[in-house]
Design a protein around this motif. Structure first.
Motif, PDB file in Angstrom:
ATOM      1  N   GLY A 149      -6.641   9.096  -7.725  1.00 37.54           N
ATOM      2  CA  GLY A 149      -7.642   8.157  -8.221  1.00 37.54           C
ATOM      3  C   GLY A 149      -7.376   7.572  -9.590  1.00 37.54           C
ATOM      4  O   GLY A 149      -8.295   7.100 -10.254  1.00 37.54           O
TER       5      GLY A 149
ATOM      6  N   ARG B  84     -10.862  -0.641  -7.778  1.00 38.43           N
ATOM      7  CA  ARG B  84     -11.358   0.119  -6.624  1.00 38.43           C
ATOM      8  C   ARG B  84     -10.196   0.650  -5.779  1.00 38.43           C
ATOM      9  O   ARG B  84     -10.215   1.789  -5.312  1.00 38.43           O
ATOM     10  CB  ARG B  84     -12.286  -0.750  -5.761  1.00 38.43           C
ATOM     11  N   PHE B  85      -9.182  -0.180  -5.598  1.00 32.39           N
ATOM     12  CA  PHE B  85      -8.003   0.228  -4.835  1.00 32.39           C
ATOM     13  C   PHE B  85      -7.328   1.428  -5.506  1.00 32.39           C
ATOM     14  O   PHE B  85      -7.001   2.423  -4.834  1.00 32.39           O
ATOM     15  CB  PHE B  85      -7.038  -0.950  -4.718  1.00 32.39           C
ATOM     16  N   CYS B  86      -7.111   1.351  -6.808  1.00 32.88           N
ATOM     17  CA  CYS B  86      -6.481   2.461  -7.530  1.00 32.88           C
ATOM     18  C   CYS B  86      -7.293   3.740  -7.393  1.00 32.88           C
ATOM     19  O   CYS B  86      -6.737   4.822  -7.202  1.00 32.88           O
ATOM     20  CB  CYS B  86      -6.308   2.112  -9.008  1.00 32.88           C
ATOM     21  N   ARG B  87      -8.604   3.624  -7.476  1.00 31.10           N
ATOM     22  CA  ARG B  87      -9.467   4.804  -7.348  1.00 31.10           C
ATOM     23  C   ARG B  87      -9.390   5.408  -5.946  1.00 31.10           C
ATOM     24  O   ARG B  87      -9.654   6.593  -5.774  1.00 31.10           O
ATOM     25  CB  ARG B  87     -10.905   4.441  -7.689  1.00 31.10           C
ATOM     26  N   SER B  88      -9.010   4.606  -4.954  1.00 35.40           N
ATOM     27  CA  SER B  88      -8.906   5.109  -3.575  1.00 35.40           C
ATOM     28  C   SER B  88      -7.573   5.797  -3.307  1.00 35.40           C
ATOM     29  O   SER B  88      -7.412   6.467  -2.281  1.00 35.40           O
ATOM     30  CB  SER B  88      -9.099   3.966  -2.572  1.00 35.40           C
ATOM     31  N   LEU B  89      -6.613   5.643  -4.200  1.00 32.84           N
ATOM     32  CA  LEU B  89      -5.291   6.248  -4.031  1.00 32.84           C
ATOM     33  C   LEU B  89      -5.340   7.732  -4.366  1.00 32.84           C
ATOM     34  O   LEU B  89      -6.246   8.178  -5.081  1.00 32.84           O
ATOM     35  CB  LEU B  89      -4.275   5.547  -4.934  1.00 32.84           C
TER      36      LEU B  89
ATOM     37  N   SER C  13     -11.289  -5.465  -7.586  1.00 33.59           N
ATOM     38  CA  SER C  13     -10.659  -5.036  -6.339  1.00 33.59           C
ATOM     39  C   SER C  13      -9.505  -4.080  -6.638  1.00 33.59           C
ATOM     40  O   SER C  13      -9.337  -3.051  -5.976  1.00 33.59           O
ATOM     41  CB  SER C  13     -10.163  -6.243  -5.546  1.00 33.59           C
TER      42      SER C  13
ATOM     43  N   LYS D 111       0.834  -1.209   0.000  1.00 30.08           N
ATOM     44  CA  LYS D 111       0.000   0.000   0.000  1.00 30.08           C
ATOM     45  C   LYS D 111       0.866   1.256   0.000  1.00 30.08           C
ATOM     46  O   LYS D 111       0.590   2.207  -0.739  1.00 30.08           O
ATOM     47  CB  LYS D 111      -0.930   0.010   1.211  1.00 30.08           C
TER      48      LYS D 111
ATOM     49  N   VAL E 210       0.900   4.125  -2.909  1.00 30.35           N
ATOM     50  CA  VAL E 210       0.641   5.535  -2.595  1.00 30.35           C
ATOM     51  C   VAL E 210       1.797   6.390  -3.121  1.00 30.35           C
ATOM     52  O   VAL E 210       1.571   7.461  -3.707  1.00 30.35           O
ATOM     53  CB  VAL E 210       0.428   5.749  -1.080  1.00 30.35           C
TER      54      VAL E 210
END
Length: 101
Positions: free
Chosen positions: A79, A71-76, A68, A29, A33
């Motif tokens: 986005g 969604r993870f990439c969009r949360s970084l 998954s 993670k 980031v």
């Protein structure tokens, strides 16, 4: 990322304690980031950062679960989708390892 935890625990690549896989996920993670903050998204752009071998294996597992991963990439931060380039950043350490094989 919960599904990724299960995949890492079940994967034959990672025969390690639960503490180690938690550390691997944490470092994965952090690496992602770092890439996102530096807009190191790949695709048509030159890759700036490449992960170490274990983090790269976690990344490969995550890529297998495309929803998954998206969604993870969009949360970084930013986005944006982070592309995985098997050739990496072409850094000198990686090139040296290839020559030793």
């Amino acid at each position: 990322v919960e599904v990724l935890k299960v995949r890492v625990m079940e994967c034959k690549w990672f025969q390690c304690s639960s503490v180690l896989w938690e550390d691997l996920l944490k470092e994965y993670k952090r690496f992602m980031v770092l890439k996102a903050l530096n807009r190191d998204v790949g695709g048509d752009e030159k890759i700036k950062f490449s992960p170490g071998d274990l983090i790269d294996r976690v990344w490969h597992l995550h890529l297998l679960d495309t929803w998954s991963y998206l969604r993870f990439c969009r949360s970084l931060p930013g986005g944006r989708f982070l592309h995985h380039d098997p050739m990496g950043a072409g850094d000198q350490q990686r090139e040296d390892r290839k020559l030793r094989r």
